[in-house]
Design a protein around this motif. Structure first.
Motif, mmCIF file in Angstrom:
data_model
loop_
_atom_site.group_PDB
_atom_site.id
_atom_site.type_symbol
_atom_site.label_atom_id
_atom_site.label_comp_id
_atom_site.label_asym_id
_atom_site.label_seq_id
_atom_site.Cartn_x
_atom_site.Cartn_y
_atom_site.Cartn_z
ATOM 1 N N LYS A 186 0.517 -1.448 0.238
ATOM 2 C CA LYS A 186 -0.032 -0.603 -0.159
ATOM 3 C C LYS A 186 0.707 1.599 -0.334
ATOM 4 O O LYS A 186 0.303 1.878 -0.007
ATOM 5 N N SER A 187 2.096 0.771 0.805
ATOM 6 C CA SER A 187 2.983 2.439 0.532
ATOM 7 C C SER A 187 3.352 2.828 -1.370
ATOM 8 O O SER A 187 3.479 4.010 -1.372
ATOM 9 N N LYS A 188 3.209 1.761 -1.940
ATOM 10 C CA LYS A 188 3.541 2.006 -3.318
ATOM 11 C C LYS A 188 2.346 2.229 -3.857
ATOM 12 O O LYS A 188 2.306 3.179 -5.582
ATOM 13 N N VAL A 189 1.084 2.545 -3.307
ATOM 14 C CA VAL A 189 0.049 3.010 -4.382
ATOM 15 C C VAL A 189 -0.664 4.355 -3.879
ATOM 16 O O VAL A 189 -0.741 4.229 -2.843
ATOM 17 N N ASP A 190 -1.334 4.948 -4.788
ATOM 18 C CA ASP A 190 -1.827 6.054 -4.439
ATOM 19 C C ASP A 190 -2.567 5.805 -4.030
ATOM 20 O O ASP A 190 -3.757 5.393 -4.437
ATOM 21 N N PRO A 191 -3.353 6.724 -2.601
ATOM 22 C CA PRO A 191 -4.411 6.641 -1.921
ATOM 23 C C PRO A 191 -5.560 7.293 -2.982
ATOM 24 O O PRO A 191 -7.025 6.453 -2.802
ATOM 25 N N VAL A 192 -5.384 8.053 -4.081
ATOM 26 C CA VAL A 192 -6.385 7.901 -4.887
ATOM 27 C C VAL A 192 -7.067 6.723 -5.496
ATOM 28 O O VAL A 192 -8.059 6.347 -6.066
ATOM 29 N N VAL A 193 -6.474 6.385 -6.166
ATOM 30 C CA VAL A 193 -6.638 4.930 -6.558
ATOM 31 C C VAL A 193 -6.562 3.779 -5.545
ATOM 32 O O VAL A 193 -8.493 3.530 -6.164
ATOM 33 N N ILE A 194 -7.151 3.874 -4.758
ATOM 34 C CA ILE A 194 -7.065 3.124 -3.715
ATOM 35 C C ILE A 194 -9.312 2.582 -3.591
ATOM 36 O O ILE A 194 -9.292 2.391 -3.118
ATOM 37 N N ASN A 195 -8.823 4.704 -3.102
ATOM 38 C CA ASN A 195 -10.033 4.928 -3.055
ATOM 39 C C ASN A 195 -11.194 4.436 -4.625
ATOM 40 O O ASN A 195 -12.294 4.182 -4.362
ATOM 41 N N LYS A 196 -10.442 4.989 -5.708
ATOM 42 C CA LYS A 196 -11.282 4.594 -6.471
ATOM 43 C C LYS A 196 -11.769 3.236 -6.620
ATOM 44 O O LYS A 196 -12.661 2.343 -7.426
ATOM 45 N N ILE A 197 -10.560 2.166 -6.344
ATOM 46 C CA ILE A 197 -10.926 0.676 -6.780
ATOM 47 C C ILE A 197 -11.831 0.016 -5.849
ATOM 48 O O ILE A 197 -12.644 -1.046 -6.332
ATOM 49 N N GLN A 198 -12.793 0.938 -5.181
ATOM 50 C CA GLN A 198 -13.315 0.653 -4.318
ATOM 51 C C GLN A 198 -14.789 0.304 -4.668
ATOM 52 O O GLN A 198 -15.250 -0.620 -4.567
ATOM 53 N N SER A 199 -15.197 1.383 -5.960
ATOM 54 C CA SER A 199 -16.024 0.905 -6.812
ATOM 55 C C SER A 199 -15.877 0.148 -8.045
ATOM 56 O O SER A 199 -17.003 0.013 -8.416
ATOM 57 N N GLY A 200 -14.862 -0.842 -8.194
ATOM 58 C CA GLY A 200 -14.536 -1.434 -8.953
ATOM 59 C C GLY A 200 -13.183 -1.425 -9.482
ATOM 60 O O GLY A 200 -12.580 0.023 -9.668
ATOM 61 N N PRO A 201 -12.896 -2.095 -11.383
ATOM 62 C CA PRO A 201 -12.289 -1.860 -11.801
ATOM 63 C C PRO A 201 -11.204 -0.383 -12.260
ATOM 64 O O PRO A 201 -12.394 0.660 -13.169
ATOM 65 N N THR A 202 -10.529 0.039 -11.699
ATOM 66 C CA THR A 202 -9.826 1.542 -12.488
ATOM 67 C C THR A 202 -9.020 1.572 -13.034
ATOM 68 O O THR A 202 -7.947 0.264 -13.169
ATOM 69 N N GLU A 203 -8.625 2.888 -14.216
ATOM 70 C CA GLU A 203 -6.931 2.635 -14.874
ATOM 71 C C GLU A 203 -6.428 3.235 -13.457
ATOM 72 O O GLU A 203 -6.304 4.312 -12.650
ATOM 73 N N PHE A 204 -4.968 2.882 -13.854
ATOM 74 C CA PHE A 204 -3.546 3.180 -12.977
ATOM 75 C C PHE A 204 -2.537 3.064 -13.756
ATOM 76 O O PHE A 204 -2.488 2.644 -14.954
ATOM 77 N N MET A 205 -1.597 3.833 -12.780
ATOM 78 C CA MET A 205 0.056 4.300 -14.484
ATOM 79 C C MET A 205 1.025 3.463 -13.331
ATOM 80 O O MET A 205 0.355 4.376 -12.387
ATOM 81 N N ILE A 206 1.344 2.254 -13.785
ATOM 82 C CA ILE A 206 2.702 1.535 -12.929
ATOM 83 C C ILE A 206 3.404 2.257 -13.309
ATOM 84 O O ILE A 206 4.089 2.339 -14.941
ATOM 85 N N VAL A 207 4.678 2.747 -12.538
ATOM 86 C CA VAL A 207 6.215 3.697 -12.988
ATOM 87 C C VAL A 207 7.417 2.815 -12.237
ATOM 88 O O VAL A 207 7.203 2.273 -11.333
ATOM 89 N N MET A 208 7.536 2.063 -13.249
ATOM 90 C CA MET A 208 9.037 1.600 -12.581
ATOM 91 C C MET A 208 10.140 1.688 -12.308
ATOM 92 O O MET A 208 10.104 3.624 -12.287
ATOM 93 N N LYS A 209 10.622 0.845 -11.054
ATOM 94 C CA LYS A 209 11.907 1.349 -10.169
ATOM 95 C C LYS A 209 12.656 2.280 -11.183
ATOM 96 O O LYS A 209 13.738 3.234 -10.529
ATOM 97 N N GLU A 210 13.544 0.790 -12.237
ATOM 98 C CA GLU A 210 14.134 1.866 -12.867
ATOM 99 C C GLU A 210 13.675 2.663 -13.902
ATOM 100 O O GLU A 210 13.372 2.468 -15.042
ATOM 101 N N GLN A 211 14.786 3.651 -14.193
ATOM 102 C CA GLN A 211 14.851 4.822 -14.625
ATOM 103 C C GLN A 211 15.835 4.941 -15.891
ATOM 104 O O GLN A 211 16.953 4.838 -14.892
ATOM 105 N N ALA A 212 15.888 5.165 -17.052
ATOM 106 C CA ALA A 212 16.960 5.126 -17.875
ATOM 107 C C ALA A 212 18.275 6.409 -17.280
ATOM 108 O O ALA A 212 17.309 7.322 -17.266
ATOM 109 N N ASP A 213 19.530 5.619 -17.713
ATOM 110 C CA ASP A 213 20.347 7.771 -17.219
ATOM 111 C C ASP A 213 20.970 7.496 -18.445
ATOM 112 O O ASP A 213 21.666 7.230 -19.703
ATOM 113 N N LEU A 214 20.170 8.631 -18.914
ATOM 114 C CA LEU A 214 20.566 9.640 -20.063
ATOM 115 C C LEU A 214 21.408 10.733 -20.215
ATOM 116 O O LEU A 214 21.595 11.695 -21.040
ATOM 117 N N SER A 215 22.335 10.173 -19.659
ATOM 118 C CA SER A 215 22.858 11.611 -18.360
ATOM 119 C C SER A 215 24.783 11.789 -19.844
ATOM 120 O O SER A 215 25.210 12.498 -19.941
#
Length: 280
Positions: free
Chosen positions: A27-56
């Motif tokens: 739950k610490s990884k999940v936006d509370p807004v998503v958890i609230n919305k999900i109570q009414s049924g399946p909802t759209e959400f975005m998964i953000v991956m831990k690894e991000q590209a190093d473009l330096s």
């Protein structure tokens, strides 16, 4: 015997505490807004991956083309090798999803069970709302009819664009990319500057993208194959960037630049996913 019994009790309590923490840790990884919305049924959400590209390292390259190729390949490769566990679970759960290598993220529609399993994956950094955005309505103000046809628009003189033009810089050689409510590419102030128009025929490949594929697409419909604007905000902003009506009324900051565009809002409303889709 008493010592052994006491040890068992302590071990059991400790195990329950640890198990309880790990059970809810997702739950610490999940936006509370998503958890609230999900109570009414399946909802759209975005998964953000831990690894991000190093473009330096792109800063070490000389040309714009080299930098662009490096950034593109690095983003795609990072997404490819970091998303395996998420793809496997999404397929196992039989969920619809869309991948975005540009941000190493996903758009997913699922229920609470899916969210808890996805958030438990070490490769996942956070799960956030597919937030919606609506373009503000224009503010109508009175204006002086006598100054309606200025040679150079007031806003341009305020930022000294005309002084930059006098030095020979009018955006020549540059391509401006916009994402908004869409673009009326045939509007006389921007048509000649559209990169997909050669003066005779139009080619919209790699010059236009429509991210509105669901819901009500307005007058443009869904996934329009040609540039279209169902709210006019985008056409206005592109005019501000590169517009020139050809009749001496300078409205764009870079009147000699070309433009390409994407639609991230349908009837003035878009989401985080449609914005990311257009960037990609």
């Amino acid at each position: 015997m008493k010592k052994n019994f006491l040890f068992i009790i302590i071990f059991t309590i400790a195990g329950q505490i640890v198990f309880g923490q790990s059970k809810e840790e997702w739950k610490s990884k999940v936006d509370p807004v998503v958890i609230n919305k999900i109570q009414s049924g399946p909802t759209e959400f975005m998964i953000v991956m831990k690894e991000q590209a190093d473009l330096s390292q792109s800063n070490m390259l000389d040309t714009k083309e080299e930098k662009g190729n490096y950034v593109y390949k690095t983003l795609v490769e990072t997404a490819k090798h970091s998303q395996a566990s998420v793809i496997s679970l999404l397929d196992e759960l039989k969920l619809d999803y869309k991948q975005y290598w540009i941000a190493n993220a996903y758009l997913v529609k699922g229920d609470l069970n899916a969210i808890s399993q996805l958030a438990n994956l070490p490769a996942v950094a956070q799960i956030i709302e597919n937030a919606s955005y609506t373009v503000p309505k224009p503010i109508v103000e009175s204006f002086d009819e006598g100054n309606n046809n200025r040679a150079v628009e007031w806003g341009l003189t305020q930022i000294n664009a005309d002084k930059v033009w006098a030095l020979g810089y009018k955006g020549q050689g540059a391509v401006v990319g916009g994402e908004d409510t869409g673009y009326d590419w045939t509007h006389p102030a921007i048509k000649k500057k559209y990169r997909g128009w050669n003066g005779t025929t139009a080619d919209h490949n790699y010059n236009w993208h429509d991210a509105i594929t669901t819901g009500n697409g307005g007058i443009c419909g869904l996934n329009s194959k040609v540039p279209c604007d169902d709210q006019q905000h985008g056409t206005h902003t592109m005019g501000t960037m590169i517009g020139d009506d050809g009749a001496g009324n300078q409205i764009g900051v870079a009147p000699m630049a070309k433009w390409i565009g994407a639609r991230n809002m349908g009837q003035g409303a878009g989401t985080l996913a449609t914005y990311v889709d257009c960037f990609q």
